[in-house]
Motif scaffolding. Structure first.
Motif, PDB file in Angstrom:
ATOM      1  N   ALA A 224       9.520 -13.605   7.886  1.00 50.11           N
ATOM      2  CA  ALA A 224       8.749 -12.678   8.717  1.00 50.11           C
ATOM      3  C   ALA A 224       8.301 -11.454   7.924  1.00 50.11           C
ATOM      4  O   ALA A 224       7.183 -10.956   8.090  1.00 50.11           O
ATOM      5  N   ARG A 225       9.165 -10.987   7.043  1.00 46.38           N
ATOM      6  CA  ARG A 225       8.828  -9.793   6.264  1.00 46.38           C
ATOM      7  C   ARG A 225       7.764 -10.094   5.202  1.00 46.38           C
ATOM      8  O   ARG A 225       6.960  -9.230   4.872  1.00 46.38           O
ATOM      9  N   ILE A 226       7.752 -11.299   4.665  1.00 51.14           N
ATOM     10  CA  ILE A 226       6.691 -11.674   3.727  1.00 51.14           C
ATOM     11  C   ILE A 226       5.338 -11.648   4.429  1.00 51.14           C
ATOM     12  O   ILE A 226       4.366 -11.074   3.936  1.00 51.14           O
ATOM     13  N   VAL A 227       5.267 -12.278   5.605  1.00 56.36           N
ATOM     14  CA  VAL A 227       4.019 -12.306   6.364  1.00 56.36           C
ATOM     15  C   VAL A 227       3.579 -10.893   6.728  1.00 56.36           C
ATOM     16  O   VAL A 227       2.407 -10.516   6.562  1.00 56.36           O
ATOM     17  N   TRP A 228       4.516 -10.086   7.225  1.00 57.11           N
ATOM     18  CA  TRP A 228       4.212  -8.710   7.618  1.00 57.11           C
ATOM     19  C   TRP A 228       3.728  -7.880   6.436  1.00 57.11           C
ATOM     20  O   TRP A 228       2.731  -7.156   6.539  1.00 57.11           O
ATOM     21  N   ALA A 229       4.418  -7.990   5.300  1.00 52.76           N
ATOM     22  CA  ALA A 229       4.058  -7.193   4.132  1.00 52.76           C
ATOM     23  C   ALA A 229       2.671  -7.556   3.619  1.00 52.76           C
ATOM     24  O   ALA A 229       1.874  -6.675   3.262  1.00 52.76           O
ATOM     25  N   GLN A 230       2.364  -8.844   3.568  1.00 51.63           N
ATOM     26  CA  GLN A 230       1.041  -9.243   3.094  1.00 51.63           C
ATOM     27  C   GLN A 230      -0.057  -8.823   4.068  1.00 51.63           C
ATOM     28  O   GLN A 230      -1.122  -8.366   3.647  1.00 51.63           O
ATOM     29  N   ASP A 231       0.205  -8.974   5.364  1.00 51.43           N
ATOM     30  CA  ASP A 231      -0.787  -8.555   6.356  1.00 51.43           C
ATOM     31  C   ASP A 231      -1.067  -7.050   6.254  1.00 51.43           C
ATOM     32  O   ASP A 231      -2.217  -6.607   6.400  1.00 51.43           O
ATOM     33  N   MET A 232      -0.023  -6.277   6.007  1.00 50.50           N
ATOM     34  CA  MET A 232      -0.143  -4.827   5.996  1.00 50.50           C
ATOM     35  C   MET A 232      -1.028  -4.322   4.853  1.00 50.50           C
ATOM     36  O   MET A 232      -1.761  -3.345   5.012  1.00 50.50           O
ATOM     37  N   VAL A 233      -0.970  -4.978   3.698  1.00 47.57           N
ATOM     38  CA  VAL A 233      -1.718  -4.473   2.538  1.00 47.57           C
ATOM     39  C   VAL A 233      -3.047  -5.178   2.335  1.00 47.57           C
ATOM     40  O   VAL A 233      -3.830  -4.769   1.473  1.00 47.57           O
ATOM     41  N   ARG A 234      -3.317  -6.201   3.132  1.00 45.00           N
ATOM     42  CA  ARG A 234      -4.548  -6.978   2.925  1.00 45.00           C
ATOM     43  C   ARG A 234      -5.774  -6.088   3.072  1.00 45.00           C
ATOM     44  O   ARG A 234      -5.919  -5.364   4.063  1.00 45.00           O
ATOM     45  N   GLY A 235      -6.643  -6.109   2.077  1.00 43.20           N
ATOM     46  CA  GLY A 235      -7.864  -5.329   2.104  1.00 43.20           C
ATOM     47  C   GLY A 235      -7.716  -3.886   1.674  1.00 43.20           C
ATOM     48  O   GLY A 235      -8.706  -3.148   1.600  1.00 43.20           O
ATOM     49  N   LYS A 236      -6.499  -3.460   1.344  1.00 41.86           N
ATOM     50  CA  LYS A 236      -6.274  -2.075   0.937  1.00 41.86           C
ATOM     51  C   LYS A 236      -6.545  -1.899  -0.555  1.00 41.86           C
ATOM     52  O   LYS A 236      -6.332  -2.811  -1.355  1.00 41.86           O
ATOM     53  N   VAL A 237      -7.012  -0.708  -0.941  1.00 40.48           N
ATOM     54  CA  VAL A 237      -7.161  -0.404  -2.355  1.00 40.48           C
ATOM     55  C   VAL A 237      -5.776  -0.197  -2.963  1.00 40.48           C
ATOM     56  O   VAL A 237      -4.793   0.044  -2.256  1.00 40.48           O
ATOM     57  N   MET A 238      -5.702  -0.287  -4.298  1.00 43.27           N
ATOM     58  CA  MET A 238      -4.403  -0.292  -4.956  1.00 43.27           C
ATOM     59  C   MET A 238      -3.558   0.938  -4.605  1.00 43.27           C
ATOM     60  O   MET A 238      -2.367   0.813  -4.308  1.00 43.27           O
ATOM     61  N   LYS A 239      -4.164   2.119  -4.652  1.00 41.82           N
ATOM     62  CA  LYS A 239      -3.401   3.340  -4.401  1.00 41.82           C
ATOM     63  C   LYS A 239      -2.772   3.341  -3.024  1.00 41.82           C
ATOM     64  O   LYS A 239      -1.587   3.666  -2.855  1.00 41.82           O
ATOM     65  N   ASP A 240      -3.546   2.949  -2.010  1.00 44.69           N
ATOM     66  CA  ASP A 240      -3.010   2.912  -0.644  1.00 44.69           C
ATOM     67  C   ASP A 240      -1.980   1.818  -0.489  1.00 44.69           C
ATOM     68  O   ASP A 240      -0.972   1.984   0.214  1.00 44.69           O
ATOM     69  N   ALA A 241      -2.208   0.682  -1.145  1.00 46.04           N
ATOM     70  CA  ALA A 241      -1.256  -0.427  -1.056  1.00 46.04           C
ATOM     71  C   ALA A 241       0.080  -0.053  -1.675  1.00 46.04           C
ATOM     72  O   ALA A 241       1.143  -0.379  -1.129  1.00 46.04           O
ATOM     73  N   ILE A 242       0.039   0.627  -2.813  1.00 43.54           N
ATOM     74  CA  ILE A 242       1.281   1.057  -3.459  1.00 43.54           C
ATOM     75  C   ILE A 242       2.072   1.968  -2.527  1.00 43.54           C
ATOM     76  O   ILE A 242       3.303   1.830  -2.389  1.00 43.54           O
ATOM     77  N   ARG A 243       1.391   2.879  -1.854  1.00 46.33           N
ATOM     78  CA  ARG A 243       2.083   3.788  -0.933  1.00 46.33           C
ATOM     79  C   ARG A 243       2.715   3.017   0.221  1.00 46.33           C
ATOM     80  O   ARG A 243       3.861   3.274   0.601  1.00 46.33           O
ATOM     81  N   LEU A 244       1.980   2.057   0.783  1.00 44.92           N
ATOM     82  CA  LEU A 244       2.513   1.276   1.898  1.00 44.92           C
ATOM     83  C   LEU A 244       3.722   0.443   1.473  1.00 44.92           C
ATOM     84  O   LEU A 244       4.718   0.361   2.190  1.00 44.92           O
ATOM     85  N   THR A 246       5.752   1.008  -1.068  1.00 43.33           N
ATOM     86  CA  THR A 246       6.862   1.898  -1.391  1.00 43.33           C
ATOM     87  C   THR A 246       7.490   2.497  -0.135  1.00 43.33           C
ATOM     88  O   THR A 246       8.719   2.515   0.014  1.00 43.33           O
ATOM     89  N   ASP A 247       6.659   2.974   0.775  1.00 36.93           N
ATOM     90  CA  ASP A 247       7.169   3.703   1.938  1.00 36.93           C
ATOM     91  C   ASP A 247       7.686   2.796   3.050  1.00 36.93           C
ATOM     92  O   ASP A 247       8.645   3.153   3.743  1.00 36.93           O
ATOM     93  N   LEU A 248       7.059   1.637   3.242  1.00 42.53           N
ATOM     94  CA  LEU A 248       7.395   0.807   4.390  1.00 42.53           C
ATOM     95  C   LEU A 248       8.143  -0.477   4.034  1.00 42.53           C
ATOM     96  O   LEU A 248       9.124  -0.817   4.694  1.00 42.53           O
ATOM     97  N   VAL A 249       7.686  -1.177   3.018  1.00 40.87           N
ATOM     98  CA  VAL A 249       8.377  -2.424   2.638  1.00 40.87           C
ATOM     99  C   VAL A 249       9.663  -2.101   1.897  1.00 40.87           C
ATOM    100  O   VAL A 249      10.711  -2.674   2.165  1.00 40.87           O
ATOM    101  N   GLY A 250       9.596  -1.160   0.958  1.00 38.17           N
ATOM    102  CA  GLY A 250      10.751  -0.804   0.148  1.00 38.17           C
ATOM    103  C   GLY A 250      10.741  -1.536  -1.176  1.00 38.17           C
ATOM    104  O   GLY A 250      10.225  -2.655  -1.285  1.00 38.17           O
ATOM    105  N   THR A 251      11.297  -0.906  -2.205  1.00 39.38           N
ATOM    106  CA  THR A 251      11.267  -1.481  -3.554  1.00 39.38           C
ATOM    107  C   THR A 251      12.654  -1.493  -4.194  1.00 39.38           C
ATOM    108  O   THR A 251      12.780  -1.497  -5.410  1.00 39.38           O
ATOM    109  N   GLY A 252      13.692  -1.496  -3.376  1.00 39.25           N
ATOM    110  CA  GLY A 252      15.046  -1.525  -3.906  1.00 39.25           C
ATOM    111  C   GLY A 252      15.506  -2.929  -4.243  1.00 39.25           C
ATOM    112  O   GLY A 252      14.767  -3.905  -4.093  1.00 39.25           O
ATOM    113  N   VAL A 253      16.767  -3.051  -4.677  1.00 37.57           N
ATOM    114  CA  VAL A 253      17.306  -4.350  -5.094  1.00 37.57           C
ATOM    115  C   VAL A 253      17.628  -5.257  -3.922  1.00 37.57           C
ATOM    116  O   VAL A 253      17.881  -6.452  -4.115  1.00 37.57           O
ATOM    117  N   ALA A 254      17.641  -4.728  -2.695  1.00 35.21           N
ATOM    118  CA  ALA A 254      17.889  -5.572  -1.531  1.00 35.21           C
ATOM    119  C   ALA A 254      16.820  -6.656  -1.439  1.00 35.21           C
ATOM    120  O   ALA A 254      15.628  -6.384  -1.609  1.00 35.21           O
TER     121      ALA A 254
END
Length: 346
Positions: A224-244, A246-254
């Motif tokens: 579910a999180r893979i689908v959600w994460a891809q849907d969320m960034v689809r069509g976004k420019v790199m800068k906005d996608a990186i923010r999304l 980092t802030d919402l999906v998370g980039t930790g070791v979990a």
């Protein structure tokens, strides 16, 4: 060797070397915040050396691969040597030997928390099948590409079972197996000639199946999180996608952060391995692992021949002749499996 076989090996090389590129580009930025990355390096779009006081990467040359690549290649060799039944003892001993070698050369980037905890338990007498019952971080997913190269996508339950088998000693949990299964399925889809978007669909199916295996642990559903994460960034420019990311999906070791993050990166990059590596390197957090996963999946779908040769030539700590031999051995094992001759030539 047939043209189809050469193309399949090229994609296998793409998975392994693409992963190395993502790993090496993220090496100097791992564990840093996005703001700190910008302060130290600007926008990372090439190999750079880490700062002198980096917590784990200090002293490494620009373009150096880390534990992500080294453990993936180690797992690949163990898979080839094990035959039909994965040799857990050889795998655990291989990891221990690897860590001793890494310490001897003065590296600080050692075994991850789940793997280290499991090996300590095995050394204290716990059976391998029990040692990994709490391993829920991304160590299995970061090194799983060789399973995706070796195993045909169909039957899917056989691929996921092999993933779970390799996870047992260190990451025998539902969330780690689901994460590793997703990555392995995406790679396998690419090896068979598929594109990155369809590979993502295969990953979601594999994650759902993988989530039914291993010891259950808490955490967001990987599929579910893979689908959600891809849907969320689809069509976004790199800068906005990186923010999304980092802030919402998370980039930790979990696993539930870094693995969906890698699939989001794949979406933003449009399946381009180098762009996947660049995006990952600027995320902050576990940049090398996210980069290794994302660029490895992209590389499986594009092939080694489409990786930027000027960057491949600057990789440090990887022997291309050994990688090519491993790719050929893994593909030979794939073809030897029932129905895989047709799959490998697709």
């Amino acid at each position: 060797m047939s043209d189809a076989a050469n193309k399949a090996i090229d994609r296998a090389m793409g998975a392994l070397v693409g992963g190395a590129i993502g790993d090496a580009l993220g090496m100097p930025t791992q564990l840093l915040s996005p703001a700190r990355i910008t302060e130290l390096y600007g926008h990372v779009d090439d190999f750079v050396a880490p700062v002198a006081d980096h917590p784990v990467s200090k002293g490494l040359l620009a373009g150096t691969v880390t534990d992500d690549t080294e453990q993936a290649l180690l797992l690949g060799r163990i898979l080839v040597e094990s035959g039909d039944h994965f040799d857990h003892a050889r795998w655990v001993n291989g990891l221990l030997d690897w860590e001793r070698e890494v310490k001897a050369r003065g590296s600080y980037d050692l075994l991850g928390p789940s793997t280290k905890r499991a090996i300590d338990a095995i050394n204290n007498g716990l059976p391998a099948e029990e040692a990994g019952r709490s391993g829920d971080t991304n160590g299995a997913a970061m090194r799983i590409a060789p399973v995706g190269i070796m195993m045909p996508l169909e039957p899917l339950d056989a691929l996921v079972a092999k993933v779970a088998e390799t996870c047992r000693a260190t990451h025998n949990t539902s969330i780690a197996i689901a994460s590793a299964a997703a990555v392995a399925a995406a790679v396998s889809h690419g090896i068979a000639g598929g594109g990155w978007r369809a590979a993502s669909d295969s990953a979601v199916a594999a994650a759902r199946l993988g989530a039914t295996l291993g010891h259950w642990v808490t955490g967001g559903d990987i599929a579910a999180r893979i689908v959600w994460a891809q849907d969320m960034v689809r069509g976004k420019v790199m800068k906005d996608a990186i923010r999304l990311i980092t802030d919402l999906v998370g980039t930790g070791v979990a696993s539930q952060e870094s693995v969906p993050a890698a699939f989001a990166v794949l979406e933003v990059a449009g399946g381009d391995p180098w762009q996947a590596a660049v995006i990952s390197a600027n995320l902050g957090g576990d940049t090398d692992t996210i980069g290794a996963i994302a660029a490895g999946m992209a590389g499986a779908c594009t092939g080694f021949s489409r990786l930027p040769p000027q960057h491949v030539a600057r990789l440090v700590g990887i022997d291309m002749s050994e990688v090519r031999a491993l790719a050929a051995d893994l593909m030979a094992a794939r073809v030897a499996k029932k129905g895989s001759g047709k799959d490998a030539a697709a």
